[in-house]
Every structure is written in structure tokens, then in C-alpha cells.
Design a protein around this motif. Structure first.
Motif, PDB file in Angstrom:
ATOM      1  N   ILE A  16      37.185  35.291  61.844  1.00  0.00           N
ATOM      2  CA  ILE A  16      38.407  34.835  62.378  1.00  0.00           C
ATOM      3  C   ILE A  16      38.262  33.251  62.517  1.00  0.00           C
ATOM      4  N   ILE A  17      39.510  32.576  61.763  1.00  0.00           N
ATOM      5  CA  ILE A  17      39.298  31.248  62.025  1.00  0.00           C
ATOM      6  C   ILE A  17      41.027  30.819  62.420  1.00  0.00           C
ATOM      7  N   GLY A  18      40.853  29.759  63.368  1.00  0.00           N
ATOM      8  CA  GLY A  18      41.947  29.350  63.916  1.00  0.00           C
ATOM      9  C   GLY A  18      41.774  28.006  64.645  1.00  0.00           C
ATOM     10  N   PRO A  19      42.746  27.155  64.878  1.00  0.00           N
ATOM     11  CA  PRO A  19      42.668  26.004  65.504  1.00  0.00           C
ATOM     12  C   PRO A  19      42.107  25.989  66.844  1.00  0.00           C
ATOM     13  N   PRO A  20      41.632  25.183  67.693  1.00  0.00           N
ATOM     14  CA  PRO A  20      41.331  25.301  69.036  1.00  0.00           C
ATOM     15  C   PRO A  20      42.361  25.807  69.878  1.00  0.00           C
ATOM     16  N   GLY A  21      42.476  26.668  70.506  1.00  0.00           N
ATOM     17  CA  GLY A  21      43.536  27.081  71.498  1.00  0.00           C
ATOM     18  C   GLY A  21      44.268  28.236  70.885  1.00  0.00           C
ATOM     19  N   GLU A  44      51.484  20.979  69.265  1.00  0.00           N
ATOM     20  CA  GLU A  44      51.793  20.556  70.613  1.00  0.00           C
ATOM     21  C   GLU A  44      51.519  21.857  71.603  1.00  0.00           C
ATOM     22  N   GLU A  45      51.742  23.058  70.936  1.00  0.00           N
ATOM     23  CA  GLU A  45      51.540  24.294  71.858  1.00  0.00           C
ATOM     24  C   GLU A  45      49.973  24.431  71.809  1.00  0.00           C
ATOM     25  N   LEU A  46      49.151  24.010  71.076  1.00  0.00           N
ATOM     26  CA  LEU A  46      47.940  24.392  71.215  1.00  0.00           C
ATOM     27  C   LEU A  46      47.401  23.357  72.205  1.00  0.00           C
ATOM     28  N   VAL A  47      48.109  22.038  72.321  1.00  0.00           N
ATOM     29  CA  VAL A  47      47.482  21.042  73.346  1.00  0.00           C
ATOM     30  C   VAL A  47      47.840  21.524  74.778  1.00  0.00           C
ATOM     31  N   SER A  48      49.149  22.091  74.734  1.00  0.00           N
ATOM     32  CA  SER A  48      49.392  22.421  76.233  1.00  0.00           C
ATOM     33  C   SER A  48      48.775  23.481  76.703  1.00  0.00           C
ATOM     34  N   LEU A  67      45.617  24.443  75.889  1.00  0.00           N
ATOM     35  CA  LEU A  67      44.373  24.079  76.353  1.00  0.00           C
ATOM     36  C   LEU A  67      44.098  23.073  77.609  1.00  0.00           C
ATOM     37  N   LEU A  68      45.198  22.328  77.830  1.00  0.00           N
ATOM     38  CA  LEU A  68      45.511  21.530  79.026  1.00  0.00           C
ATOM     39  C   LEU A  68      45.515  22.672  80.408  1.00  0.00           C
ATOM     40  N   GLY A  69      46.310  23.543  79.943  1.00  0.00           N
ATOM     41  CA  GLY A  69      46.407  24.800  80.914  1.00  0.00           C
ATOM     42  C   GLY A  69      45.062  25.118  81.220  1.00  0.00           C
ATOM     43  N   ARG A  70      44.148  25.612  80.140  1.00  0.00           N
ATOM     44  CA  ARG A  70      42.771  26.315  80.259  1.00  0.00           C
ATOM     45  C   ARG A  70      41.855  25.213  81.031  1.00  0.00           C
ATOM     46  N   ALA A  71      42.240  24.053  80.730  1.00  0.00           N
ATOM     47  CA  ALA A  71      41.167  23.181  81.371  1.00  0.00           C
ATOM     48  C   ALA A  71      41.495  23.135  82.701  1.00  0.00           C
ATOM     49  N   ARG A  72      42.638  23.341  83.248  1.00  0.00           N
ATOM     50  CA  ARG A  72      42.892  23.446  84.870  1.00  0.00           C
ATOM     51  C   ARG A  72      42.430  24.403  85.409  1.00  0.00           C
ATOM     52  N   GLU A  73      42.187  25.583  84.439  1.00  0.00           N
ATOM     53  CA  GLU A  73      41.855  26.999  85.117  1.00  0.00           C
ATOM     54  C   GLU A  73      40.320  27.067  85.012  1.00  0.00           C
ATOM     55  N   THR A  74      39.594  26.795  83.895  1.00  0.00           N
ATOM     56  CA  THR A  74      38.120  26.899  83.779  1.00  0.00           C
ATOM     57  C   THR A  74      37.354  25.765  83.772  1.00  0.00           C
ATOM     58  N   ILE A  84      40.755  17.420  72.722  1.00  0.00           N
ATOM     59  CA  ILE A  84      41.279  18.342  72.517  1.00  0.00           C
ATOM     60  C   ILE A  84      42.071  17.998  71.016  1.00  0.00           C
ATOM     61  N   ARG A  85      42.566  16.661  71.295  1.00  0.00           N
ATOM     62  CA  ARG A  85      43.275  16.218  70.108  1.00  0.00           C
ATOM     63  C   ARG A  85      41.979  15.849  68.697  1.00  0.00           C
ATOM     64  N   HIS A  86      40.957  15.296  69.114  1.00  0.00           N
ATOM     65  CA  HIS A  86      39.821  15.154  68.319  1.00  0.00           C
ATOM     66  C   HIS A  86      39.589  16.619  67.476  1.00  0.00           C
ATOM     67  N   ARG A  87      39.522  17.535  68.358  1.00  0.00           N
ATOM     68  CA  ARG A  87      38.931  18.878  67.885  1.00  0.00           C
ATOM     69  C   ARG A  87      40.150  19.342  66.793  1.00  0.00           C
ATOM     70  N   LEU A  88      41.391  19.292  67.199  1.00  0.00           N
ATOM     71  CA  LEU A  88      42.612  19.394  66.257  1.00  0.00           C
ATOM     72  C   LEU A  88      42.418  18.862  65.070  1.00  0.00           C
ATOM     73  N   ASP A  89      42.120  17.444  65.033  1.00  0.00           N
ATOM     74  CA  ASP A  89      42.100  16.523  63.926  1.00  0.00           C
ATOM     75  C   ASP A  89      40.981  17.307  63.087  1.00  0.00           C
TER      76      ASP A  89
END
Ligand code: ADP
Length: 196
Positions: free
Chosen positions: A3-8, A116-120, A122-129, A139-144
Motif C-alpha cells: 500500500i502506497i500513498g502520500p503522507p496523510g 492541500e487536503e493532505l496538509v490539512s 496532517l495538521l489536524g493529526r498534529a493537534r491531536e497526537t 509535512i510539505r517536505h514529506r509531500l515533496d
């Protein structure tokens, strides 16, 4: 399968669900690295240098770790790898492991979602965990890195004719249904019970 996919994109969540439904072990390189970081092992100390900045852990380290993990008994009759391979060198290495074990990839599943969906998410997850690699610049570097390196991995499997692409947008159950449907089309490994 892979299973492959971008972060988030929800690959860890979906990997767990697929693993339950198909009865194959899910192996996440990110989880193994995080467990080693937490346990303060030499592997964790090494991996942490890269993870906190959103960089890939070097192929030499990652490949060796995956080879060890796949040699364990629970992976003998199949496995779902989450988060590996992410580079072409890792694809070549995995091909070698599989050939030596007389195993073959069935399906490579790619979960898609826009940046943009992924960034939002992941920022949500950052607030939770509070995962240490979930802040906006990392996050942007991981996406790049995903676009620069891992999309080439996906293209390689597409050429082999084993790629299944699934839209990762939507509710978790909805995405799971799409994933299971797509696996079934691609490999015939999953047959939903009548009525589903
Ligand atoms: P994400 O896909 O959100 O970046 P993961 O939990 O899959 O999260 O991975 C977390 C981190 O672990 C990565 O940013 C990277 O540093 C390291 N990592 C995981 N898998 C690999 C891999 N196959 N090759 C190199 N580094 C990896």
C-alpha cells in the motif's frame, strides 16, 4: 501486496483494515521506526536523525530492516507492506527479497488525495497526537519527497500491470469499501460475501 500513498492519505488505517479482512500481516516501516525511536534502540537513534526532518531513512538501513522483518514466520504466506518501497532502489531490493523467497507481488494499491487536503489532515493529526514530524514545513517536505521519489515507484508497478489506484477522499469505511473492491478486481484475492 503493497500500500502506497502520500503522507496523510490514510494508508496505515486502511492497511490495518485490509490486514484484518484478508488475514495477512500488515507491516508498516514507519511504525517499526517509531517503535525503535521510542525504545531507544541503535536503529531508532539512527532513524530519528532523518524522521524528525521528514527525510527518508537511508535505503541501506531501511532495506536491511525490511529484509529481517519479512524473514519472520508470520510473513511467509503473504504480507501487506505499508510505507515500503518509497524509492526505486527499494523496489529493486524488494524484488530481490521476493525472488529469493519465491514470492511475487499480487497487488500494489495506491491511495490518492490532493496535497492541500493532505496538509490539512496532517495538521489536524498534529493537534491531536503531536507526532514529531507533523508540522507544516516538515509535512510539505514529506509531500515533496513523495512526488519526487515515490511516484516513480508507483509508475514502475503500473508498468508491471499490478497497480490499483483508489481515491483516498471520503469516510474511512467508504475508502475501505473502495479498496477491497479494487483489490478484488486487480487480483481476485478478495471476494466480498454475497449482498455486499
Ligand atoms: P508518512 O507516510 O506520513 O510520512 P510513515 O509513518 O509511513 O509516515 O513514515 C514516517 C517516516 O519514517 C518517514 O518520513 C521516513 O522518515 C521513515 N520511513 C518510513 N518508511 C520508509 C522507507 N520505506 N524509506 C525510508 N524512510 C522511511
Amino acid at each position: 501486496m503493497l500500500i502506497i500513498g502520500p503522507p496523510g492519505s490514510g494508508k496505515g488505517t486502511q492497511a490495518e483494515r485490509i490486514s484484518e479482512r484478508l488475514g495477512v500481516v500488515a507491516i508498516s516501516t514507519g511504525d517499526i521506526f517509531r517503535a525503535n525511536v521510542k525504545g531507544g534502540t541503535p536503529l531508532g537513534v539512527e532513524a530519528r536523525k532523518y524522521m524528525d526532518n521528514g527525510d527518508f531513512v537511508p535505503d541501506s538501513v531501511t532495506n536491511e530492516m525490511v529484509r529481517n522483518r519479512l524473514s519472520q514466520d508470520d510473513a511467509r504466506n503473504g504480507f501487506l507492506l505499508d510505507g515500503y518501497p518509497r524509492t526505486i532502489a527499494q523496489v529493486d531490493y524488494l524484488d530481490g527479497i521476493l525472488a529469493a523467497a519465491d514470492q511475487e507481488l499480487g497487488v500494489v494499491l495506491q491511495l490518492t488525495a490532493d496535497d492541500e487536503e493532505l496538509v490539512s489532515r496532517l495538521l489536524g493529526r498534529a493537534r491531536e497526537t503531536g507526532r514529531s514530524d507533523d508540522n507544516e514545513s516538515v509535512i510539505r517536505h514529506r509531500l515533496d519527497l513523495y512526488h519526487q521519489q515515490t511516484e516513480a515507484v508507483v509508475a514502475r508497478y503500473a508498468r508491471r500491470g499490478i497497480l490499483a489506484q483508489v481515491d483516498g477522499l471520503g469516510g474511512i469505511d467508504e475508502v475501505t469499501d473502495r479498496v477491497l473492491g479494487s483489490i478484488s478486481e486487480q487480483a481476485g484475492v478478495y471476494r466480498p460475501p454475497a449482498g455486499l
